[in-house]
Write a protein that holds these residues in place. Sequence first.
Motif, mmCIF file in Angstrom:
data_model
loop_
_atom_site.group_PDB
_atom_site.id
_atom_site.type_symbol
_atom_site.label_atom_id
_atom_site.label_comp_id
_atom_site.label_asym_id
_atom_site.label_seq_id
_atom_site.Cartn_x
_atom_site.Cartn_y
_atom_site.Cartn_z
ATOM 1 N N TYR A 143 54.747 44.158 47.975
ATOM 2 C CA TYR A 143 54.735 42.694 48.022
ATOM 3 C C TYR A 143 55.859 42.137 48.892
ATOM 4 N N VAL A 153 60.986 40.597 44.862
ATOM 5 C CA VAL A 153 59.810 41.451 45.038
ATOM 6 C C VAL A 153 60.197 42.919 45.114
ATOM 7 N N ASP A 178 49.350 48.089 43.188
ATOM 8 C CA ASP A 178 49.968 47.129 44.108
ATOM 9 C C ASP A 178 49.678 47.441 45.567
ATOM 10 N N ALA A 217 47.744 44.328 47.089
ATOM 11 C CA ALA A 217 48.625 43.508 47.921
ATOM 12 C C ALA A 217 48.313 43.637 49.403
ATOM 13 N N GLU A 243 48.726 32.196 45.317
ATOM 14 C CA GLU A 243 49.339 33.231 44.488
ATOM 15 C C GLU A 243 49.006 33.011 43.019
#
Length: 383
Positions: A129, A153, A37, A41, A279
């Motif tokens: 995120y 998130v 992530d 991200a 997304e």
Amino acid sequence: MTAPAPTLSTTRRPHIVWLDVMRLVAILMVVICHCTDPLNASAEARSNPDIGFWGAVWGAAVRACVPLFVMITGALLLPVRQEAGAFYKKRIPRVLWPFLIWSVLFNLAPWFIQWVGGSSALVTDFFPYAPDPSASLSDALRDVAMIPLAFTVYATPMWYIYLLVGLYLYMPIFSAWVTAASDKSKRLFLYLWGISLLLPYATYFISPNLLGVCSWNGFGTFYYFAGFNGYLLLGHMLSKGNDWPTGKIALLTVPMFSIGFLITFKGFRFMTADPNLTEAGFELFFTYCSINVVMMTAAVFLLVQKARIHSPRIVAMLANLTKCGLGIYLAHYFFIGPAYLATVALGLPAALRVPVAAAIVFSCTWTLIFLIYKLPKAKYIVG
């Protein structure tokens, strides 16, 4: 994630060590998945070729993580041999209380970090995120109030618990058919489910309104064969074992996994090259209920099924991992950001950041859950 279900008699099912190995693989994959992530991200993933490449490599390689958990559940619990009420009473509270506790902690964390003097950037380091985290207690409490209906998130891994409870609600009903159906009928269901796995790509690249789906109907032709219930049945079917030698299984599963990985990796790289990426497009080739991810998941399941562990010490460690598995899943996301920052501080190259961060996260979380289990009423905290 799940413990063996009791039968109608007082005899428990024999302990299945290869399923403990499967849990280890699935948990490691989940941790690795979330350790990508901070790469995937970040804006750096779009500007730094190494960051983008290795984020995609590791992210694609472990997409079987959640489907493996569902297949383990299907392998252990299908068909359910209890009345629905008894099954719900046993299964749902075991995940519900820990889920609520950890969800509250995750949703209060952004406020708490900033209340003690941390910056909003530090919150984003913890929760990749969340680029614009609120410092308001009222916003945090609003997120807490929404826990029965939605995750945030900050509590990203909790989406799986909503899914798991839904599968638990469905399993006693599904089990009536599983018990009565022939293997031929089960295979037919899986074939139709396989067609549904192509729908994410068809609806994205062709039209969102296919096979009867429109603005006033979201239930198309293959809707009733789609979703994670296919993984439940696949786990049930494949857990019966096979008599193929390991070499022959490897000849089948290595190409199967490789093809699934290449589709996932190449597809993700193709989508993320679009500067106007949405997304939905970002997640498209990472979708769990897609043909490429099923190929990887089935390959891992079949290969790990051949694992044979004879060391009592390793068997005991795997059994402890099974006991701690739900807690590890629920708590590990707290360690993702700090572990990734540690790899950056160590100056590790992009290729090594994810596996090293994952090792840190896994060891820290397992230790934490092991210690929590020493507390009274620990089952309400970690399952």
